[in-house]
Design a protein around this motif. Structure first.
Motif, PDB file in Angstrom:
ATOM      1  N   SER A  80       0.837  -1.205   0.000  1.00  0.00           N
ATOM      2  CA  SER A  80       0.000   0.000   0.000  1.00  0.00           C
ATOM      3  C   SER A  80       0.870   1.252   0.000  1.00  0.00           C
ATOM      4  N   THR A 101       0.519   4.296  -2.728  1.00  0.00           N
ATOM      5  CA  THR A 101       0.371   5.693  -2.322  1.00  0.00           C
ATOM      6  C   THR A 101       1.487   6.554  -2.896  1.00  0.00           C
ATOM      7  N   GLU A 122       0.812   7.274  -6.605  1.00  0.00           N
ATOM      8  CA  GLU A 122      -0.265   8.251  -6.758  1.00  0.00           C
ATOM      9  C   GLU A 122       0.232   9.662  -6.446  1.00  0.00           C
TER      10      GLU A 122
END
Length: 131
Positions: A7, A11, A14
């Protein structure tokens, strides 16, 4: 065929894409086997970064050196399509080496993963892990 990605890496990709817009973001994906555990954000040194990407050669050299010194393996590359979808573009298809590495592409608010194979890109399924 699928891969795992943390994760934190999702992140980071992004955020890199959002911060680089309207230019394409890029980076190097690291990990082991089929598990992506780290992203090295890199400078996009392409002369037209709004529509193309070229990872800073020094970032690639440093990542290869780290791998030789028992660091994480280079599993592939990341870049964004600020005004497009997360599918490989014509330029991506022309530039891909067909070397089996993973390409993560961020576009239209989502990330897709692809494997660069001799006959072109193959879509990869993925699952997001905590660590």
């Amino acid at each position: 065929m699928g891969i795992e990605v943390t994760s934190d890496v999702m992140t980071a990709m992004e955020l890199a894409a959002e911060r680089s817009a309207p230019n394409e973001a890029c980076g190097i994906l690291l990990g082991d086997g089929e598990s992506i555990t780290a992203l090295i954000p890199a400078m996009n040194v392409h002369p037209t970064p709004q529509t193309h990407f070229e990872i800073d050669p020094q970032a690639l050299i440093d990542a290869h050196r780290a791998t030789r010194n028992d660091g994480p393996l280079i599993l592939g590359y990341f870049h964004s399509h600020p005004s497009g979808d997360p599918n490989p573009s014509k330029t991506d298809r022309e530039m891909a080496a067909g070397d089996g590495l993973v390409w993560a592409i961020y576009g239209a608010g989502e990330i897709a993963f692809w494997r660069s194979e001799a006959n072109g890109f193959v879509a990869l399924s993925y699952c997001v892990t905590d660590g």
